[in-house]
Write a protein that holds these residues in place. Structure first.
Motif, PDB file in Angstrom:
ATOM      1  N   ASN A  78       1.642   1.627  -3.513  1.00 13.42           N
ATOM      2  CA  ASN A  78       0.374   1.659  -4.176  1.00 13.42           C
ATOM      3  C   ASN A  78      -0.279   2.778  -4.208  1.00 13.42           C
ATOM      4  O   ASN A  78      -0.862   3.522  -5.269  1.00 13.42           O
ATOM      5  CB  ASN A  78      -0.673   0.498  -4.068  1.00 13.42           C
ATOM      6  CG  ASN A  78      -1.088  -0.248  -5.019  1.00 13.42           C
ATOM      7  OD1 ASN A  78      -0.686   0.104  -6.310  1.00 13.42           O
ATOM      8  ND2 ASN A  78      -2.087  -1.107  -4.884  1.00 13.42           N
ATOM      9  N   ASN A  79      -0.440   3.555  -3.135  1.00 15.03           N
ATOM     10  CA  ASN A  79      -0.949   4.797  -2.824  1.00 15.03           C
ATOM     11  C   ASN A  79      -0.374   5.981  -3.288  1.00 15.03           C
ATOM     12  O   ASN A  79      -1.350   7.019  -3.777  1.00 15.03           O
ATOM     13  CB  ASN A  79      -1.456   4.961  -1.418  1.00 15.03           C
ATOM     14  CG  ASN A  79      -2.079   3.946  -0.628  1.00 15.03           C
ATOM     15  OD1 ASN A  79      -2.966   3.251  -1.380  1.00 15.03           O
ATOM     16  ND2 ASN A  79      -1.965   3.947   0.729  1.00 15.03           N
TER      17      ASN A  79
ATOM     18  N   ASP B 274       0.638  -1.254   0.078  1.00 13.57           N
ATOM     19  CA  ASP B 274       0.022   0.097   0.033  1.00 13.57           C
ATOM     20  C   ASP B 274       1.014   1.355   0.070  1.00 13.57           C
ATOM     21  O   ASP B 274       0.493   2.225  -0.472  1.00 13.57           O
ATOM     22  CB  ASP B 274      -0.953   0.029   1.267  1.00 13.57           C
ATOM     23  CG  ASP B 274      -2.114  -1.163   1.169  1.00 13.57           C
ATOM     24  OD1 ASP B 274      -2.307  -1.531   0.041  1.00 13.57           O
ATOM     25  OD2 ASP B 274      -2.840  -1.267   2.109  1.00 13.57           O
ATOM     26  N   GLU B 275       1.848   1.380   0.606  1.00 14.44           N
ATOM     27  CA  GLU B 275       2.760   2.222   0.839  1.00 14.44           C
ATOM     28  C   GLU B 275       3.175   2.905  -0.776  1.00 14.44           C
ATOM     29  O   GLU B 275       3.611   4.137  -0.967  1.00 14.44           O
ATOM     30  CB  GLU B 275       4.266   2.122   1.512  1.00 14.44           C
ATOM     31  CG  GLU B 275       3.864   1.921   3.177  1.00 14.44           C
ATOM     32  CD  GLU B 275       3.755   0.243   3.356  1.00 14.44           C
ATOM     33  OE1 GLU B 275       3.738  -0.064   4.578  1.00 14.44           O
ATOM     34  OE2 GLU B 275       3.362  -0.587   2.322  1.00 14.44           O
TER      35      GLU B 275
END
Length: 428
Positions: free
Chosen positions: A403-404, A400-401
């Motif tokens: 991907n966001n 997520d770090e």
């Protein structure tokens, strides 16, 4: 805590001043006047503590009352407020010590976030300051996120254009606010030279409150000492007897921290200094001649450094402890061998990125039968997604770090490695 300038031993400062100055006169590195000693009895107690409490104890021995232990604990807790390091077994006598579970998926989160807490804590007058740093990959993201939106702190990060991975770039060049990123048309050494030149300009340094968040800053090094004790706490008493730690090296801050941990009393048998084709240190250890060559671009880009800043500190540690540099194990690994090693690790069930693969290669090749080895995993493989996927012909899921941030626009400026142009940015 007293520290002296390695280029001028008469220049001695306390912890607060060393953090704020970053470098001493003549661009000299600061080094502790006294390295504290942890007795075997103390060590046994410290190893039983949780990561935050133990780290506070270790750091307090250096800071020595300049910050109360209670306040220091709160800052350590904020700095290390993420998943602590993990030990992952690869073979019977080899494990990876993963340091990449922080917000920017790299070991540099430890040092950068602790430094940010220290600068914030010691800035009692709320003075404005400018953090100028160079990155060959992961430092930029760690520093940017550590200082993001901090009051009265402006951060300017230089990085070599086209020589860091796109995902590394996305992590710190998309923030904005108090974070300015500048791609330099050159190598990391060009970026580092610009930082050094800025620090040599005394009027500029004073006018903008210039500081550096590179591993030249002593606060980052002290924070990194803490995870070596964590590594030791995670292995068995039998494995502790002959522990060898293999360290991927760029600016050599990580190895410096490990050697300081050993100086404190952590009984690590040996370290392996691992480089890629930018092999200034391995060649020096062979020939005793310091002959940096032009930096070569490799797939392990965070190690693409030909003139590592922290090497004088390593020599100082060996001199102070009467250790012989001949006992430091070392080696360099080509891109071809790095790719083969990533495939080898994948067959063993482990997905690695290039830097850790280099550390594994040299550890596996040099480890003796009665030794236990740890190699440092310094970055999440997803940060090198394209490279690793191409080598393994396999997809890597983005955390997520990353991907966001993947679709956010890059906010970087671009300049030639010209100090006058940079100076205009700094004075803006």
């Amino acid at each position: 805590m007293k520290l002296y300038n390695l280029k001028n031993h008469c220049e001695q400062v306390n912890f607060e001043t060393a953090i704020k100055l970053g470098l001493g006169e003549q661009q000299g590195l600061f080094f502790p006047v006294k390295i504290p000693v942890i007795t075997p009895f103390e060590l046994s107690k410290i190893l039983e503590m949780d990561f935050i409490t133990r780290s506070t104890e270790i750091l307090d021995k250096f800071i020595n009352g300049e910050i109360s232990k209670k306040i220091l604990y709160e800052h350590v807790k904020k700095a290390f407020s993420f998943q602590k390091p993990l030990k992952v077994k690869i073979k019977k006598n080899i494990s990876c010590f993963e340091l990449f579970h922080g917000p920017t998926l790299a070991f540099k989160d430890f040092g950068a976030r602790f430094m940010a807490q220290m600068i914030f804590s010691l800035n009692k007058k709320n003075e404005s300051c400018t953090i100028l740093t160079a990155t060959s990959g992961d430092t930029g993201a760690a520093v940017a996120h550590a200082f993001y939106k901090m009051k009265n702190i402006r951060v300017i990060i230089l990085y070599p254009k086209g020589k860091i991975s796109l995902l590394q770039e996305q992590l710190f060049c998309t923030l904005g606010e108090n974070i300015t990123t500048i791609s330099i048309n050159g190598s990391f050494d060009d970026c580092q030279n610009l930082v050094k030149t800025a620090f040599n300009d005394k009027k500029l340094k004073k006018f903008i409150g210039l500081n550096s968040a590179n591993s030249i800053n002593i606060s980052r090094l002290l924070a990194q000492i803490c995870y070596y004790f964590e590594a030791f706490s995670l292995i068995s008493k039998d494995q502790r007897k002959n522990l060898v730690i293999s360290v991927p090296c760029g600016n050599f801050g990580n190895l410096t921290a490990g050697l300081l941990a050993k100086s404190l009393g952590l009984p690590i048998k040996s370290f392996i200094a691992c480089t890629n084709s930018n092999d200034t240190v391995p060649r020096f250890l062979k020939t005793k001649k310091w002959e940096p060559k032009k930096t070569i671009s490799t797939i392990s880009n965070a190690m693409d450094i030909s003139q590592p800043n922290n090497w004088p500190r390593i020599e100082e540690i060996f001199n102070r402890n009467n250790w012989n540099l001949k006992n430091l194990r070392f080696g360099s690994v080509s891109d071809i061998t790095t790719k083969k090693t990533i495939k080898e690790l994948f067959k063993l069930g482990y997905v690695s990125e290039p830097h850790a693969a280099i550390a594994y290669r040299l550890l596996n090749d040099q480890l003796k039968q009665d030794e236990y080895g740890l190699f440092l995993g310094t970055a999440h493989p997803s940060k090198f997604k394209d490279t690793v996927e191409e080598i393994l012909n396999n997809n890597i899921k983005l955390p997520d770090e990353i991907n966001n941030r993947i679709n956010l626009p890059l906010l970087s400026h671009n300049i030639d490695p010209n100090f006058n142009i940079l100076k205009k940015f700094l004075l803006n």
